[in-house]
Design a protein around this motif. Structure first.
Motif, PDB file in Angstrom:
ATOM      1  N   ASN A   1       0.844  -1.193   0.000  1.00  0.00           N
ATOM      2  CA  ASN A   1       0.000   0.000   0.000  1.00  0.00           C
ATOM      3  C   ASN A   1       0.876   1.238   0.000  1.00  0.00           C
ATOM      4  N   SER A   2       1.876   1.225  -0.892  1.00  0.00           N
ATOM      5  CA  SER A   2       2.812   2.335  -0.999  1.00  0.00           C
ATOM      6  C   SER A   2       3.374   2.347  -2.404  1.00  0.00           C
ATOM      7  N   SER A   3       4.161   3.354  -2.674  1.00  0.00           N
ATOM      8  CA  SER A   3       4.886   3.372  -3.935  1.00  0.00           C
ATOM      9  C   SER A   3       6.126   2.497  -3.806  1.00  0.00           C
ATOM     10  N   PHE A   4       6.790   2.248  -4.915  1.00  0.00           N
ATOM     11  CA  PHE A   4       8.013   1.475  -4.868  1.00  0.00           C
ATOM     12  C   PHE A   4       8.947   1.972  -5.952  1.00  0.00           C
ATOM     13  N   SER A   5      10.234   1.715  -5.769  1.00  0.00           N
ATOM     14  CA  SER A   5      11.249   2.123  -6.734  1.00  0.00           C
ATOM     15  C   SER A   5      11.957   0.886  -7.263  1.00  0.00           C
ATOM     16  N   VAL A   6      12.465   0.994  -8.480  1.00  0.00           N
ATOM     17  CA  VAL A   6      13.127  -0.134  -9.130  1.00  0.00           C
ATOM     18  C   VAL A   6      14.519   0.295  -9.580  1.00  0.00           C
ATOM     19  N   ILE A   7      15.520  -0.434  -9.140  1.00  0.00           N
ATOM     20  CA  ILE A   7      16.897  -0.228  -9.574  1.00  0.00           C
ATOM     21  C   ILE A   7      17.184  -1.224 -10.691  1.00  0.00           C
ATOM     22  N   VAL A   8      17.603  -0.750 -11.853  1.00  0.00           N
ATOM     23  CA  VAL A   8      17.940  -1.638 -12.961  1.00  0.00           C
ATOM     24  C   VAL A   8      19.371  -1.375 -13.407  1.00  0.00           C
ATOM     25  N   GLY A   9      19.952  -2.347 -14.095  1.00  0.00           N
ATOM     26  CA  GLY A   9      21.327  -2.248 -14.575  1.00  0.00           C
ATOM     27  C   GLY A   9      21.811  -3.628 -14.943  1.00  0.00           C
ATOM     28  N   THR A  10      23.112  -3.812 -15.041  1.00  0.00           N
ATOM     29  CA  THR A  10      23.651  -5.143 -15.276  1.00  0.00           C
ATOM     30  C   THR A  10      23.478  -5.980 -14.007  1.00  0.00           C
ATOM     31  N   THR A  11      23.602  -7.291 -14.144  1.00  0.00           N
ATOM     32  CA  THR A  11      23.473  -8.166 -12.977  1.00  0.00           C
ATOM     33  C   THR A  11      24.482  -7.783 -11.893  1.00  0.00           C
ATOM     34  N   SER A  12      25.728  -7.554 -12.287  1.00  0.00           N
ATOM     35  CA  SER A  12      26.760  -7.183 -11.311  1.00  0.00           C
ATOM     36  C   SER A  12      26.398  -5.896 -10.586  1.00  0.00           C
ATOM     37  N   ASP A  13      25.897  -4.933 -11.334  1.00  0.00           N
ATOM     38  CA  ASP A  13      25.572  -3.637 -10.736  1.00  0.00           C
ATOM     39  C   ASP A  13      24.436  -3.743  -9.721  1.00  0.00           C
ATOM     40  N   VAL A  14      23.343  -4.420 -10.112  1.00  0.00           N
ATOM     41  CA  VAL A  14      22.192  -4.453  -9.207  1.00  0.00           C
ATOM     42  C   VAL A  14      22.462  -5.344  -7.996  1.00  0.00           C
ATOM     43  N   VAL A  15      23.255  -6.398  -8.171  1.00  0.00           N
ATOM     44  CA  VAL A  15      23.613  -7.224  -7.015  1.00  0.00           C
ATOM     45  C   VAL A  15      24.445  -6.408  -6.035  1.00  0.00           C
ATOM     46  N   ALA A  16      25.385  -5.633  -6.555  1.00  0.00           N
ATOM     47  CA  ALA A  16      26.202  -4.791  -5.685  1.00  0.00           C
ATOM     48  C   ALA A  16      25.351  -3.756  -4.953  1.00  0.00           C
ATOM     49  N   ARG A  17      24.399  -3.155  -5.653  1.00  0.00           N
ATOM     50  CA  ARG A  17      23.518  -2.170  -5.025  1.00  0.00           C
ATOM     51  C   ARG A  17      22.671  -2.822  -3.929  1.00  0.00           C
ATOM     52  N   TYR A  18      22.153  -4.012  -4.217  1.00  0.00           N
ATOM     53  CA  TYR A  18      21.339  -4.720  -3.229  1.00  0.00           C
ATOM     54  C   TYR A  18      22.166  -5.070  -1.991  1.00  0.00           C
ATOM     55  N   LEU A  19      23.363  -5.611  -2.205  1.00  0.00           N
ATOM     56  CA  LEU A  19      24.214  -5.993  -1.077  1.00  0.00           C
ATOM     57  C   LEU A  19      24.672  -4.772  -0.279  1.00  0.00           C
ATOM     58  N   ALA A  20      24.689  -3.617  -0.926  1.00  0.00           N
ATOM     59  CA  ALA A  20      25.055  -2.388  -0.229  1.00  0.00           C
ATOM     60  C   ALA A  20      23.894  -1.812   0.576  1.00  0.00           C
ATOM     61  N   GLY A  21      22.728  -2.448   0.485  1.00  0.00           N
ATOM     62  CA  GLY A  21      21.578  -2.000   1.254  1.00  0.00           C
ATOM     63  C   GLY A  21      20.679  -1.018   0.539  1.00  0.00           C
ATOM     64  N   ASP A  22      20.865  -0.880  -0.796  1.00  0.00           N
ATOM     65  CA  ASP A  22      20.060   0.077  -1.555  1.00  0.00           C
ATOM     66  C   ASP A  22      18.732  -0.503  -2.039  1.00  0.00           C
ATOM     67  N   ALA A  23      18.474  -1.781  -1.826  1.00  0.00           N
ATOM     68  CA  ALA A  23      17.223  -2.412  -2.248  1.00  0.00           C
ATOM     69  C   ALA A  23      16.785  -3.413  -1.195  1.00  0.00           C
ATOM     70  N   ASP A  24      15.477  -3.612  -1.097  1.00  0.00           N
ATOM     71  CA  ASP A  24      14.914  -4.556  -0.127  1.00  0.00           C
ATOM     72  C   ASP A  24      14.857  -5.977  -0.677  1.00  0.00           C
ATOM     73  N   ILE A  25      14.561  -6.088  -1.980  1.00  0.00           N
ATOM     74  CA  ILE A  25      14.434  -7.394  -2.633  1.00  0.00           C
ATOM     75  C   ILE A  25      15.194  -7.348  -3.943  1.00  0.00           C
ATOM     76  N   LEU A  26      15.929  -8.406  -4.222  1.00  0.00           N
ATOM     77  CA  LEU A  26      16.681  -8.541  -5.471  1.00  0.00           C
ATOM     78  C   LEU A  26      16.077  -9.656  -6.311  1.00  0.00           C
ATOM     79  N   PHE A  27      15.883  -9.391  -7.590  1.00  0.00           N
ATOM     80  CA  PHE A  27      15.503 -10.424  -8.547  1.00  0.00           C
ATOM     81  C   PHE A  27      16.688 -10.626  -9.488  1.00  0.00           C
TER      82      PHE A  27
END
Length: 300
Positions: A118-144
Motif C-alpha cells: 500500500n505504498s509506492s516502490f522504486s526499481v533499480i535496474v542495470g547489469t546483474t553485477s551492478d544491481v547485485v552490488a547495489r542490493y548488497l550495499a543495502g540500496d534495495a529490499d528485494i533482489l531479482f
C-alpha cells in the motif's frame, strides 16, 4: 579503517583477479591495489600471496576472510535496520533487478507486489553485477536475478533467503537465416572457429558460459566479434547476424523469436533459475507481506 576495504577484499576473494575485482568495485586497478595494501597495513600482515595468478590468500587471509564477511554483513544489516526505522508505513519498497529481467519479469512482479504494497516502490535496474552490488550495499529490499546452483550469482547471497520464481535456460542462439547459420559452422573447429557474440568478462553470464565449456569438456573454438555485458545488446547483435551468442530463454520475446533460434544440442544449454533474494532479518512487516505474496504466487 574504511569498510570499503573489506568489500574490496571480499570481491578479490571471489574473483581471484585484481583487474576483475577492480572493475566489479568500479575503481581503477591502482586504487583497488592501494586499498588492499591499506587493509594489510591496518591488519599488520599480508592477506594475498604476492605474484600468485590466480590470486591466492595467505594463511592470515584465509583466517580473515570469514571475519570480514561477517563484519560487512553486520554493518549492512545495521544500516538497513536504521534506514528502515526512518521511514513510515507508506515508505517505498525498493526492488533491484537486471535489465534482462526488467523486460521479461517486471510485469508479473508488479502484479504481485502491487496487490500487497500500500505504498509506492522504486526499481533499480542495470547489469546483474551492478544491481547485485547495489542490493548488497543495502540500496534495495528485494533482489531479482538469475541464479545457478553450480555458479551462484554472488557468494554473499548464500546467507540471504532465496525464492525460485521460475526456471529458465541459458543457451546459444543464432539468426534464423539458414545460409548464415550454416556459414557459422557451430560449434566450430580449430581451423574454422565460429563467430561469437560474447559477454564481457565481468558479466555473470560470462561465468555461466565458462561453466558450460567446463561441463562439456570441449574447447568450442570461437572468435569473438562483439563483446558486451548486457543481454539486450547482444540479442540485437545476434539478430543482425554477427554470430552465435548465449542468452537466457526468457530474454527472447516473440518478436526476437521470429528472427533468432537456438543452435546446437542440449550439451550447450544450462538450466538456471530466476530468483528473488532478501536478507533473512530486519525488514519489517511490509517486505514480509510482499515476500509471502511472492511465495503464494509461485505456489499457485
Amino acid at each position: 579503517m574504511d569498510v570499503r576495504w573489506l568489500e574490496d577484499f571480499l570481491a578479490l576473494v571471489e574473483l581471484r583477479n585484481f583487474t576483475r575485482a577492480a572493475e566489479f568495485r568500479n575503481v581503477s586497478q591502482a586504487a583497488f591495489s592501494r586499498r588492499i595494501q591499506s587493509l594489510e597495513q591496518w591488519l599488520g600482515t599480508a592477506l594475498v600471496v604476492k605474484g600468485a595468478v590466480p590470486v591466492r590468500l595467505t594463511e592470515a587471509g584465509e583466517q580473515f576472510r570469514e571475519n570480514a564477511q561477517v563484519a560487512v554483513e553486520r554493518l549492512l544489516e545495521a544500516r538497513s535496520s536504521i534506514r528502515a526505522s526512518q521511514f513510515d508505513v507508506m515508505s517505498q519498497v525498493r526492488i533491484a533487478m537486471p535489465n534482462v529481467l526488467a523486460r521479461s519479469e517486471f510485469k508479473q512482479v508488479l502484479g504481485v507486489i502491487g496487490r500487497k504494497a500500500n505504498s509506492s516502490f522504486s526499481v533499480i535496474v542495470g547489469t546483474t553485477s551492478d544491481v547485485v552490488a547495489r542490493y548488497l550495499a543495502g540500496d534495495a529490499d528485494i533482489l531479482f536475478a538469475h541464479d545457478c546452483r553450480a555458479i551462484p550469482t554472488h557468494e554473499s547471497l548464500d546467507t540471504h533467503e532465496r525464492l525460485v520464481i521460475r526456471s529458465d535456460r541459458f543457451m546459444p542462439y543464432a539468426t534464423r537465416d539458414e545460409s548464415r547459420r550454416e556459414a557459422f559452422g557451430f560449434p566450430g573447429t580449430p581451423r574454422q572457429p565460429f563467430p561469437m557474440v560474447a559477454y564481457s568478462h565481468r558479466a555473470y553470464f560470462a561465468r555461466l558460459f565458462e561453466h558450460v565449456l567446463e561441463r562439456s569438456h570441449c574447447a568450442l573454438p570461437h572468435k569473438v566479434r562483439v563483446q558486451c555485458d548486457m543481454s539486450d545488446v547482444l540479442k540485437e547483435v545476434i539478430v543482425a547476424g554477427y554470430g552465435v551468442g548465449w542468452l537466457p530463454e526468457s530474454a527472447v520475446d516473440e518478436a526476437a523469436a521470429e528472427q533468432i533460434a537456438p543452435i546446437g544440442g542440449p550439451e550447450w544449454c544450462l538450466d538456471v533459475d530466476i530468483c528473488a533474494f532478501r536478507p533473512r532479518a530486519g525488514q519489517g512487516p511490509k517486505i514480509e507481506g510482499i515476500w509471502q505474496a511472492l511465495q503464494a504466487d509461485m505456489a499457485s
